[in-house]
Design a protein around this motif. Sequence first.
Motif, PDB file in Angstrom:
ATOM      1  N   THR A  32       0.826  -1.207   0.000  1.00 22.94           N
ATOM      2  CA  THR A  32       0.000   0.000   0.000  1.00 22.94           C
ATOM      3  C   THR A  32       0.864   1.262   0.000  1.00 22.94           C
ATOM      4  O   THR A  32       0.337   2.361   0.174  1.00 22.94           O
ATOM      5  N   HIS A  61      -6.278   2.720   1.817  1.00 22.66           N
ATOM      6  CA  HIS A  61      -4.981   2.499   1.174  1.00 22.66           C
ATOM      7  C   HIS A  61      -5.014   1.211   0.360  1.00 22.66           C
ATOM      8  O   HIS A  61      -4.548   1.171  -0.786  1.00 22.66           O
ATOM      9  N   LYS A  62      -5.545   0.171   0.940  1.00 22.16           N
ATOM     10  CA  LYS A  62      -5.606  -1.132   0.255  1.00 22.16           C
ATOM     11  C   LYS A  62      -6.510  -1.053  -0.976  1.00 22.16           C
ATOM     12  O   LYS A  62      -6.146  -1.528  -2.056  1.00 22.16           O
TER      13      LYS A  62
END
Length: 166
Positions: A32, A61-62
């Motif tokens: 990430t 983020h992922k």
Amino acid sequence: MPPRSLSNVPLPDQSAIEAVRISCSELPAGSTLLAERFYQNLFKMAPDLRSMFAENLHPQHKRMADALLQVVHYLDAPDDLAHQLRVLGAQHRREYGVEPRHYPYVGRALIRAVSEISPTWSSSMSSSWVLVYEWITANMLAGAEEPDQRVSGAGRGRARPARSYR
């Protein structure tokens, strides 16, 4: 500078697509880092956008990292990818209030993030990212401008970018 319309933005050529892929090739699976740098840059450039996101950005983020890498992967299937980007653009407008004025910040933050993490970064790679990002943006904005029923539902082809950049 405002984003350009889809009629003014061609699909980047294969050399630009390859340069973008090379810039992401060093990222380990599941990383990430690119998304983390992206959001750091975005919120420095446009702090008012921070309120559009949850307090905890880790899940975001992922999602962003997965979505971006899938888009880069499927640039060779532009028709299917364009449809998915239009769906995403409509979703972002409808569910999150994303406006055309936000896209230039996103583009600058993304390109800066890639430049910070790519060991092979160059001015030509930067130009390639600009071309790819303009094409992505044009498709997302086209979807945001279409009536919801034209872009809703499942995609037509094999390209399946992640649910959302957001």
